[in-house]
Design a protein around this motif. Sequence first.
Motif: not given
Length: 210
Positions: A163-167
């Motif tokens: 989630f964090l990398v994608g966001l």
Amino acid sequence: MKYIDVDDIKEKIIKENKIKMGKETNVYKSDHIVIKLFRKDRKSPFDRISDEGLIKLSELDLKIFNNPIDIIVEDSVIVGYTERYLNIKDYEGSIIKINFDALKEDIKRLSYNGFKIEDIFYNYTFDDDLIFFDMTSYKYTNTKKKMLLDYYYKKNIATINLFLVGLTMFDAYKHGESYEFLKTFKANEYINKNIKDKYYADYLKEKNLK
């Protein structure tokens, strides 16, 4: 946490207060909280959390996850819950707004209380800080087995990392979007090449120290 009989909130669960019909719940706003009642024609592809898990969630002290406050019952059957009202906002490029330490502590608390995180990628907002909501698709296991709880922690870190990398790196998971397979693939690729099993924030710290 307390139990609320649905008859005691009849005047609040009216058409005028309804703000959303989600895949799992009908949502009503009442002052600073929302009332979420489970739909009988549930559309979510995820299984709903068990009643035991929902009660356990409402008892946890979490900072980044908007867990249930009170449990709503009808004829002794759990039919919904309340939680803090949030304004839904997209990520606007300020990584400072993410309290990585508090997020990691919440992940530990969830993991070692038997929760495996599911369905988080569009169930978030930035209300001063990153907040996750709609937690009722999480998997709950009432267990003390350390090997299983360690596994949940590892899987939950991997989910949060994606989630964090994608966001933050690939501009993914904006509200209203869905099935961003290419961005998710790129995020996974970056994680496998660079982060591996580390927590994203720990990786950033190590990277900045070099």
